[in-house]
Design a protein around this motif. Sequence first.
Motif, PDB file in Angstrom:
ATOM      1  N   ILE A  66      -3.727   6.899  -2.714  1.00 34.95           N
ATOM      2  CA  ILE A  66      -4.564   6.694  -3.898  1.00 34.95           C
ATOM      3  C   ILE A  66      -3.637   6.381  -5.069  1.00 34.95           C
ATOM      4  CG2 ILE A  66      -6.271   7.707  -5.457  1.00 34.95           C
ATOM      5  CD1 ILE A  66      -6.912   9.711  -3.161  1.00 34.95           C
ATOM      6  N   LEU A  67      -3.889   5.248  -5.719  1.00 39.79           N
ATOM      7  CA  LEU A  67      -3.130   4.848  -6.904  1.00 39.79           C
ATOM      8  C   LEU A  67      -4.001   5.124  -8.122  1.00 39.79           C
ATOM      9  CD1 LEU A  67      -0.682   3.548  -8.274  1.00 39.79           C
ATOM     10  CD2 LEU A  67      -1.665   1.303  -7.707  1.00 39.79           C
ATOM     11  N   LEU A  88       1.189   6.628  -7.350  1.00 38.57           N
ATOM     12  CA  LEU A  88       0.637   6.476  -6.008  1.00 38.57           C
ATOM     13  C   LEU A  88       0.793   7.809  -5.299  1.00 38.57           C
ATOM     14  CD1 LEU A  88      -0.536   4.503  -3.851  1.00 38.57           C
ATOM     15  CD2 LEU A  88       1.833   4.184  -3.080  1.00 38.57           C
ATOM     16  N   ARG A  89      -0.332   8.355  -4.858  1.00 37.32           N
ATOM     17  CA  ARG A  89      -0.326   9.641  -4.165  1.00 37.32           C
ATOM     18  C   ARG A  89      -0.651   9.461  -2.690  1.00 37.32           C
ATOM     19  NH1 ARG A  89      -1.661  14.110  -7.949  1.00 37.32           N
ATOM     20  NH2 ARG A  89      -0.089  13.829  -9.560  1.00 37.32           N
ATOM     21  N   LYS A  90       0.108  10.136  -1.871  1.00 36.30           N
ATOM     22  CA  LYS A  90      -0.218  10.282  -0.453  1.00 36.30           C
ATOM     23  C   LYS A  90      -0.395  11.775  -0.253  1.00 36.30           C
ATOM     24  CE  LYS A  90       2.027   6.191   1.375  1.00 36.30           C
ATOM     25  NZ  LYS A  90       3.015   5.661   2.313  1.00 36.30           N
ATOM     26  N   HIS A  92      -1.141  15.180  -1.520  1.00 38.17           N
ATOM     27  CA  HIS A  92      -1.001  15.749  -2.869  1.00 38.17           C
ATOM     28  C   HIS A  92       0.332  15.376  -3.513  1.00 38.17           C
ATOM     29  CE1 HIS A  92      -4.668  18.049  -2.475  1.00 38.17           C
ATOM     30  NE2 HIS A  92      -4.260  18.480  -1.304  1.00 38.17           N
ATOM     31  N   TYR A  93       1.074  14.458  -2.896  1.00 44.26           N
ATOM     32  CA  TYR A  93       2.415  14.140  -3.371  1.00 44.26           C
ATOM     33  C   TYR A  93       2.505  12.723  -3.934  1.00 44.26           C
ATOM     34  CZ  TYR A  93       3.402  18.269  -0.641  1.00 44.26           C
ATOM     35  OH  TYR A  93       3.386  19.540  -0.137  1.00 44.26           O
ATOM     36  N   THR A  94       3.204  12.589  -5.051  1.00 44.91           N
ATOM     37  CA  THR A  94       3.475  11.276  -5.632  1.00 44.91           C
ATOM     38  C   THR A  94       4.624  10.645  -4.862  1.00 44.91           C
ATOM     39  OG1 THR A  94       2.726  11.941  -7.829  1.00 44.91           O
ATOM     40  CG2 THR A  94       4.233  10.071  -7.719  1.00 44.91           C
ATOM     41  N   VAL A  95       4.427   9.385  -4.446  1.00 38.94           N
ATOM     42  CA  VAL A  95       5.466   8.679  -3.692  1.00 38.94           C
ATOM     43  C   VAL A  95       6.035   7.488  -4.467  1.00 38.94           C
ATOM     44  CG1 VAL A  95       4.626   9.441  -1.435  1.00 38.94           C
ATOM     45  CG2 VAL A  95       3.772   7.299  -2.414  1.00 38.94           C
ATOM     46  N   ALA A  96       5.354   7.044  -5.537  1.00 40.20           N
ATOM     47  CA  ALA A  96       5.850   5.929  -6.333  1.00 40.20           C
ATOM     48  C   ALA A  96       5.078   5.871  -7.645  1.00 40.20           C
ATOM     49  CB  ALA A  96       5.698   4.617  -5.575  1.00 40.20           C
ATOM     50  N   TYR A  97       5.643   5.154  -8.612  1.00 39.65           N
ATOM     51  CA  TYR A  97       5.029   4.989  -9.926  1.00 39.65           C
ATOM     52  C   TYR A  97       4.823   3.506 -10.209  1.00 39.65           C
ATOM     53  CZ  TYR A  97       6.264   9.844 -10.448  1.00 39.65           C
ATOM     54  OH  TYR A  97       6.362  11.201 -10.259  1.00 39.65           O
TER      55      TYR A  97
END
Length: 190
Positions: A66-67, A88-90, A92-97
């Motif tokens: 989810i972005l 960008l969340r995968k 509950h964790y943010t993986v990119a901005y």
Amino acid sequence: MALKGLAVIVLIQIVAGVPFGSAAFAQGPLRAPSSSEIDGRVTPALNELYSQNETAKALAAKAKAILVFPDIRKGAFIVGAQYGYGALRKGHYTVAYYRTSAASYGFQGGVKKFAYALFFMTDSAVDYLDKSGGWAIGTGPSVVVVDQGMARSLTTTSLRSDVYAFIFDQSGLMGGIGVEGSKITKIEPR
């Protein structure tokens, strides 16, 4: 063309509350918020969306990623611009901005704030975002904007699109908000 570009920069600065003048231009483009500032806005924005929209909450359980852009500012007077940052969340964790921006021209005027979330339902859509180096919505994976009517009839078993978009938390005075034509670019926040 240079005048139009300058008008967009001025408009973005006005909408974002950056002081206008030579000092503002000397600083270059608007500074990206820190990763903690972005994450600090994404979580409450998602919680607000889920509390208002059961369909979004159900899609989240099936989404690959989810972005979320929690604070988009749009302003226009003939020339319009919108701008914001998200994560960008995968799970509950943010993986990119990412940064989103768009420009428009025509009969328009006003200022508006809103948020939007893109629910990536396939691995190929997430891969496209990751490998594209910059995604203009309307190209690449298919995107369906979910309005209130569609949200009532959409079920997790009738999902057919790569990406579903929810626009929420709107305030201000301006007609029409959309994500079509928005340019999404990966960033490394400070």
